[in-house]
Design a protein around this motif. Sequence first.
Motif, short mmCIF file in Angstrom:
data_model
loop_
_atom_site.label_atom_id
_atom_site.label_comp_id
_atom_site.label_asym_id
_atom_site.label_seq_id
_atom_site.Cartn_x
_atom_site.Cartn_y
_atom_site.Cartn_z
N ASN A 143 -11.69 11.26 6.86
CA ASN A 143 -11.17 12.63 6.91
C ASN A 143 -11.70 13.42 5.73
OD1 ASN A 143 -9.16 14.85 6.33
ND2 ASN A 143 -8.30 14.08 8.25
N GLU A 144 -12.52 14.43 6.02
CA GLU A 144 -13.14 15.22 4.96
C GLU A 144 -12.09 15.92 4.09
OE1 GLU A 144 -16.25 15.29 4.25
OE2 GLU A 144 -17.25 14.48 6.03
N GLY A 145 -11.00 16.37 4.71
CA GLY A 145 -9.96 17.03 3.95
C GLY A 145 -9.30 16.11 2.94
N LEU A 146 -9.04 14.87 3.37
CA LEU A 146 -8.46 13.89 2.45
C LEU A 146 -9.44 13.51 1.35
CD1 LEU A 146 -6.61 11.50 4.94
CD2 LEU A 146 -5.61 13.33 3.55
N TRP A 147 -10.71 13.39 1.67
CA TRP A 147 -11.72 13.02 0.68
C TRP A 147 -11.93 14.10 -0.37
CZ3 TRP A 147 -15.51 11.21 5.04
CH2 TRP A 147 -15.11 9.94 5.49
N ALA A 148 -11.59 15.35 -0.04
CA ALA A 148 -11.75 16.45 -0.98
C ALA A 148 -10.59 16.53 -1.98
CB ALA A 148 -11.87 17.78 -0.23
N ARG A 149 -9.53 15.76 -1.75
CA ARG A 149 -8.37 15.78 -2.62
C ARG A 149 -8.43 14.68 -3.68
NH1 ARG A 149 -3.57 15.17 1.46
NH2 ARG A 149 -2.51 14.75 -0.54
N ASP A 150 -7.50 14.71 -4.59
CA ASP A 150 -7.38 13.64 -5.58
C ASP A 150 -7.07 12.33 -4.87
OD1 ASP A 150 -5.15 12.05 -7.36
OD2 ASP A 150 -6.79 12.84 -8.59
N GLY A 151 -7.89 11.30 -5.13
CA GLY A 151 -7.75 10.05 -4.41
C GLY A 151 -6.43 9.35 -4.66
N ARG A 152 -5.93 9.37 -5.87
CA ARG A 152 -4.65 8.72 -6.16
C ARG A 152 -3.51 9.40 -5.40
NH1 ARG A 152 -4.45 5.38 -10.83
NH2 ARG A 152 -6.50 5.14 -11.78
N GLU A 153 -3.60 10.73 -5.32
CA GLU A 153 -2.59 11.48 -4.57
C GLU A 153 -2.63 11.11 -3.09
OE1 GLU A 153 -2.82 15.89 -3.06
OE2 GLU A 153 -2.16 15.91 -5.15
N VAL A 154 -3.85 10.97 -2.55
CA VAL A 154 -4.00 10.61 -1.14
C VAL A 154 -3.47 9.20 -0.89
CG1 VAL A 154 -5.67 10.13 0.69
CG2 VAL A 154 -5.94 12.16 -0.74
N LEU A 155 -3.77 8.28 -1.78
CA LEU A 155 -3.29 6.90 -1.62
C LEU A 155 -1.77 6.85 -1.66
CD1 LEU A 155 -4.19 3.98 -1.26
CD2 LEU A 155 -4.19 3.75 -3.75
N LYS A 156 -1.17 7.60 -2.58
CA LYS A 156 0.29 7.65 -2.67
C LYS A 156 0.88 8.24 -1.38
CE LYS A 156 4.03 9.32 -5.69
NZ LYS A 156 4.77 10.15 -4.71
N GLU A 157 0.29 9.32 -0.91
CA GLU A 157 0.76 9.95 0.33
C GLU A 157 0.63 8.99 1.51
OE1 GLU A 157 -0.34 14.16 1.59
OE2 GLU A 157 -1.57 12.95 2.95
N THR A 158 -0.50 8.27 1.57
CA THR A 158 -0.73 7.34 2.67
C THR A 158 0.32 6.23 2.67
OG1 THR A 158 -3.10 7.83 2.63
CG2 THR A 158 -2.42 5.79 3.73
N ALA A 159 0.63 5.70 1.51
CA ALA A 159 1.66 4.66 1.42
C ALA A 159 3.01 5.20 1.86
CB ALA A 159 1.73 4.14 -0.02
N GLU A 160 3.32 6.42 1.46
CA GLU A 160 4.59 7.03 1.84
C GLU A 160 4.65 7.28 3.35
OE1 GLU A 160 4.50 10.48 -0.61
OE2 GLU A 160 5.41 9.48 -2.36
N ARG A 161 3.55 7.74 3.91
CA ARG A 161 3.51 7.97 5.36
C ARG A 161 3.64 6.66 6.13
NH1 ARG A 161 1.48 12.80 7.38
NH2 ARG A 161 1.70 14.47 5.83
N PHE A 162 3.01 5.61 5.63
CA PHE A 162 3.13 4.30 6.26
C PHE A 162 4.59 3.86 6.31
CE2 PHE A 162 3.37 -0.36 5.81
CZ PHE A 162 2.74 -0.73 6.97
N LEU A 163 5.27 3.98 5.19
CA LEU A 163 6.69 3.59 5.15
C LEU A 163 7.51 4.45 6.11
CD1 LEU A 163 7.12 3.06 1.31
CD2 LEU A 163 7.05 1.29 3.07
N ALA A 164 7.20 5.74 6.16
CA ALA A 164 8.01 6.66 6.94
C ALA A 164 7.76 6.53 8.44
CB ALA A 164 7.73 8.10 6.50
N HIS A 165 6.56 6.23 8.84
CA HIS A 165 6.19 6.30 10.26
C HIS A 165 5.87 4.96 10.92
CE1 HIS A 165 6.06 10.71 10.37
NE2 HIS A 165 5.54 10.64 9.16
N ALA A 166 5.73 3.88 10.12
CA ALA A 166 5.34 2.61 10.71
C ALA A 166 6.36 1.50 10.50
CB ALA A 166 3.97 2.16 10.18
N ILE A 167 7.12 1.59 9.42
CA ILE A 167 8.11 0.54 9.14
C ILE A 167 9.38 0.81 9.92
CG2 ILE A 167 9.48 -0.55 7.34
CD1 ILE A 167 6.50 -1.18 7.21
N ASP A 168 9.97 -0.24 10.45
CA ASP A 168 11.20 -0.08 11.24
C ASP A 168 12.28 0.58 10.42
OD1 ASP A 168 10.05 -1.27 13.42
OD2 ASP A 168 10.79 -3.27 12.95
N GLU A 169 13.01 1.46 11.07
CA GLU A 169 14.09 2.16 10.38
C GLU A 169 15.34 1.27 10.28
OE1 GLU A 169 13.14 6.75 11.66
OE2 GLU A 169 14.27 5.47 13.03
#
Length: 267
Positions: free
Chosen positions: A241-267
């Motif tokens: 994703n070009e938009g993600l690559w244009a951002r701060d990588g640590r911020e993207v990694l943190k966001e990705t981990a948060e999204r994984f927890l929010a959308h993939a892990i059982d509630e």
Amino acid sequence: MTVKQLTLPELVAACAELGVPGVGLWREPVQAYGVEATAGLVRDAGLAVTTLCRGGFLTALDPDARAAALADNRRAVDEAAALGTDTLVLVSGGLPAGSKDLGAARERIADALAELAPYAEEHGVRLAIEPLHPMYAADRCVVSTLTQALDLAERFPAHQVGVTVDTYHVWWDDRAPAEIARAGAGGRIHALQLADWTTPLPEGVLNGRGQIGDGAIDMRAWKGCAEAAGYTGPIEVELFNEGLWARDGREVLKETAERFLAHAIDE
């Protein structure tokens, strides 16, 4: 690849900081940094290499091109073994120039696997065929469905050849859940990757994978499908994703981990 703007040392440090236990690596940055150096870097950080991507591109008609592809895939196996991962992801390759024969291209993949699978087994590495969305069939991957991938994989022992299940590529296929069950029953789910489908796709489409939660795919349902089939291995998030690559990588990694927890892990 999700945060390819980070150097390997930066990636390892960011994973350690966020508590991310494993990472799927791509060959190009590993080769640039050095295979042995990368292996030491991740090992010293206590980080697991979940998969190496990618081998494949096995559809060439020209004998010299075929020989070169086989040699490159053997190198990829060697690299995977050196990095300590047991899984090499294969993107099989598109139609050779001038050819329109999808069936023949898939048979050449099978012929190549017959040579590569025993070599991979000798090095403790499994080959994981990744079906790609049909829009990539012409130029990148003639294996478009899990059915096609499993039909190839099942010609070989499961500890040699299995499949990669990537939500971005299979979510549209109403046969995919049954094929995941088929793969699980045979012990052939060798990798599970998550990425969302967002529209409109960008020009060129290759770099159009959406951040988890931004698109049409029910990540929790697909993760549950794989787990119901017996999959207990690592889960990767792979975003081009070009938009993600244009951002701060640590911020993207943190966001990705948060999204994984929010959308993939059982509630």
